[in-house]
Design a protein around this motif. Structure first.
Motif, PDB file in Angstrom:
ATOM      1  N   UNK A 121       0.832  -1.201   0.000  1.00 29.08           N
ATOM      2  CA  UNK A 121       0.000   0.000   0.000  1.00 29.08           C
ATOM      3  C   UNK A 121       0.872   1.260   0.000  1.00 29.08           C
ATOM      4  N   UNK A 122       1.931   1.249   0.804  1.00 32.06           N
ATOM      5  CA  UNK A 122       2.838   2.399   0.841  1.00 32.06           C
ATOM      6  C   UNK A 122       3.439   2.654  -0.543  1.00 32.06           C
ATOM      7  N   UNK A 123       3.810   1.571  -1.230  1.00 37.18           N
ATOM      8  CA  UNK A 123       4.396   1.706  -2.564  1.00 37.18           C
ATOM      9  C   UNK A 123       3.424   2.381  -3.523  1.00 37.18           C
ATOM     10  N   UNK A 124       2.141   1.997  -3.436  1.00 38.51           N
ATOM     11  CA  UNK A 124       1.143   2.497  -4.375  1.00 38.51           C
ATOM     12  C   UNK A 124       0.634   3.889  -4.006  1.00 38.51           C
ATOM     13  N   UNK A 125       0.544   4.177  -2.704  1.00 37.45           N
ATOM     14  CA  UNK A 125      -0.038   5.442  -2.260  1.00 37.45           C
ATOM     15  C   UNK A 125       0.955   6.590  -2.190  1.00 37.45           C
ATOM     16  N   UNK A 126       2.237   6.269  -1.983  1.00 37.27           N
ATOM     17  CA  UNK A 126       3.195   7.356  -1.796  1.00 37.27           C
ATOM     18  C   UNK A 126       2.795   8.194  -0.601  1.00 37.27           C
ATOM     19  N   UNK A 127       2.667   9.508  -0.792  1.00 37.27           N
ATOM     20  CA  UNK A 127       2.265  10.388   0.305  1.00 37.27           C
ATOM     21  C   UNK A 127       0.753  10.544   0.416  1.00 37.27           C
ATOM     22  N   UNK A 128       0.002   9.817  -0.426  1.00 40.10           N
ATOM     23  CA  UNK A 128      -1.459   9.864  -0.336  1.00 40.10           C
ATOM     24  C   UNK A 128      -2.103   9.921  -1.706  1.00 40.10           C
ATOM     25  N   UNK A 129      -3.376   9.555  -1.755  1.00 41.42           N
ATOM     26  CA  UNK A 129      -4.151   9.564  -2.998  1.00 41.42           C
ATOM     27  C   UNK A 129      -4.689  10.980  -3.204  1.00 41.42           C
ATOM     28  N   UNK A 130      -3.968  11.801  -3.932  1.00 41.42           N
ATOM     29  CA  UNK A 130      -4.351  13.204  -4.049  1.00 41.42           C
ATOM     30  C   UNK A 130      -5.663  13.376  -4.820  1.00 41.42           C
ATOM     31  N   UNK A 131      -5.993  12.416  -5.703  1.00 41.76           N
ATOM     32  CA  UNK A 131      -7.249  12.502  -6.447  1.00 41.76           C
ATOM     33  C   UNK A 131      -8.436  12.202  -5.533  1.00 41.76           C
ATOM     34  N   UNK A 132      -8.389  11.029  -4.880  1.00 41.78           N
ATOM     35  CA  UNK A 132      -9.499  10.631  -4.028  1.00 41.78           C
ATOM     36  C   UNK A 132      -9.707  11.557  -2.847  1.00 41.78           C
ATOM     37  N   UNK A 133      -8.611  12.007  -2.254  1.00 38.28           N
ATOM     38  CA  UNK A 133      -8.727  12.864  -1.080  1.00 38.28           C
ATOM     39  C   UNK A 133      -9.259  14.240  -1.444  1.00 38.28           C
ATOM     40  N   UNK A 134      -9.046  14.692  -2.688  1.00 39.12           N
ATOM     41  CA  UNK A 134      -9.587  15.970  -3.118  1.00 39.12           C
ATOM     42  C   UNK A 134     -11.091  15.898  -3.383  1.00 39.12           C
TER      43      UNK A 134
END
Length: 282
Positions: free
Chosen positions: A19-32
Motif C-alpha cells: 500500500x505504501x508503494x502504491x499510495x506514496x504520500x497519499x491519494x491526491x485525487x481521491x482525497x480531493x
C-alpha cells in the motif's frame, strides 16, 4: 488459507508495504474529491471464468490494512469456479479508502486467481490418474506464501517451501560433488533430522545411481515420456518418482500415464496469466 497468527502478522506487514508503494504520500485525487466522512459501497466482479484465490482473506486484509473501518464480505470461498459477472466480494467503508486500496487488492487477487485457474486446468487433465500436481520455488519474490496458497486453491499441492524445507540434490550439486553417490553421502552426513533425500536425474544411468544410493525420491528432469516409462519400470516402487521440466497442458496427461507419482510444474506460478476482476462502486 492462513491460520497462523505469526503468518498473518507477516502478511499484514507485507501488504502495508504494498500500500505504501502504491499510495506514496497519499491519494491526491481521491482525497480531493471525497471527504473522510463519506461512506461508500463496492463489489468485486469476475469478468471471465476463473477459479478464485485471495478473495476470502487477502483482499479483505488489504482493505482493512488501509482502514480498519472497512467491512469486507467475501461472497465466494477460495477454490470456487466462477463465471463472468459473478460477484466475489462486497465492501463498505470510507469511499476514499476503498478507492485507495483498490489497485493493490485487485493486483493480488487477479494474480492469485490466475494461478488457481491454471493449476485447476492441470489437475483436471490428470484427475482420474494416481498422480499429484506440485508447484516449485519459481515464485514471485515476496509472494511465495500467497502463490502457494493459490496453487492449493486450484487443487494442486506444494513442493518444499524453501531451501531449508527439504533436500533436493540438483545437477549443479552433482557436478560440484563429483557424483550422485558422493552428494548423497555428504548430505546424509549433514542431515541429522533424516529428511527424505531427493535427487534430480537426467538419464537412466543416473536413476540407477540414485537407486544405489537408496534415495527416497527421484526427480526425472526433462525426460521424454518414453524414458520416464522406462525409469518407472526400473524403479518398481523403490522410490517416489517426480517428473519435472517442460510440462504443459498438452503433455501433462501423457507424462502422468507413464506411472510417475507426482509432477512438478514451475509454470503454475511463473507463467499463470492474471484473471480479469473489476471493482465497481455501488
Amino acid at each position: 488459507m492462513f491460520k497462523n497468527n505469526g503468518l498473518e502478522r507477516g502478511l499484514r506487514e507485507a501488504i502495508a508495504s504494498f500500500l505504501d508503494e502504491d499510495l506514496g504520500r497519499g491519494d491526491i485525487t481521491g482525497e480531493a474529491i471525497f471527504p473522510a466522512t463519506q461512506q461508500g459501497s463496492a463489489v468485486f466482479i469476475a469478468k471471465e471464468t476463473m477459479v478464485t484465490a485471495g478473495i476470502e482473506q487477502i483482499a479483505p486484509l488489504v482493505f482493512t490494512c488501509r482502514n480498519p473501518e472497512i467491512a469486507a464480505q467475501p461472497l465466494v470461498a477460495d477454490g470456487t469456479r466462477v463465471d463472468n459477472g459473478d460477484l466475489l466480494l462486497r465492501l463498505t467503508g470510507p469511499t476514499r479508502d476503498l478507492l485507495a486500496a483498490e489497485r493493490v487488492a485487485l493486483n493480488l487477487c487477479q494474480r492469485l486467481c490466475g494461478i488457481a485457474t491454471l493449476t485447476a486446468r492441470f489437475v483436471e487433465q490428470v484427475q482420474d490418474l494416481p498422480v499429484v500436481i506440485l508447484d516449485t520455488r519459481k515464485t514471485t519474490p515476496g509472494l511465495r506464501t500467497l502463490e502457494r496458497a493459490a496453487v492449493r486453491a486450484g487443487g494442486g499441492h506444494n513442493h518444499r517451501f524453501n531451501l531449508n524445507d527439504g533436500i533436493l540434490i540438483k545437477d549443479n550439486h552433482i557436478a560440484a560433488a563429483g557424483s550422485i553417490l558422493r552428494a548423497v553421502a555428504k548430505v546424509r552426513a549433514g542431515n541429522p533430522n533424516r529428511l527424505p533425500v531427493e535427487v534430480e536425474c537426467e538419464t537412466l544411468a543416473q536413476v540407477e545411481e540414485a537407486l544405489a544410493a537408496q534415495v527416497e525420491i527421484i526427480m526425472l528432469d526433462n525426460m521424454a515420456p518414453a524414458m520416464m516409462a522406462q525409469a518407472v519400470q526400473r524403479v518398481r516402487g523403490r522410490a517416489l518418482l517426480e517428473a519435472s521440466g517442460g510440462v504443459n497442458l498438452e503433455n501433462v496427461r501423457r507424462i502422468a500415464e507413464t506411472g510417475v507419482d507426482r509432477i512438478s510444474i514451475g509454470a503454475l506460478t511463473h507463467s499463470a496469466p492474471a484473471r480479469d476482476i473489476s471493482m465497481e462502486m455501488v
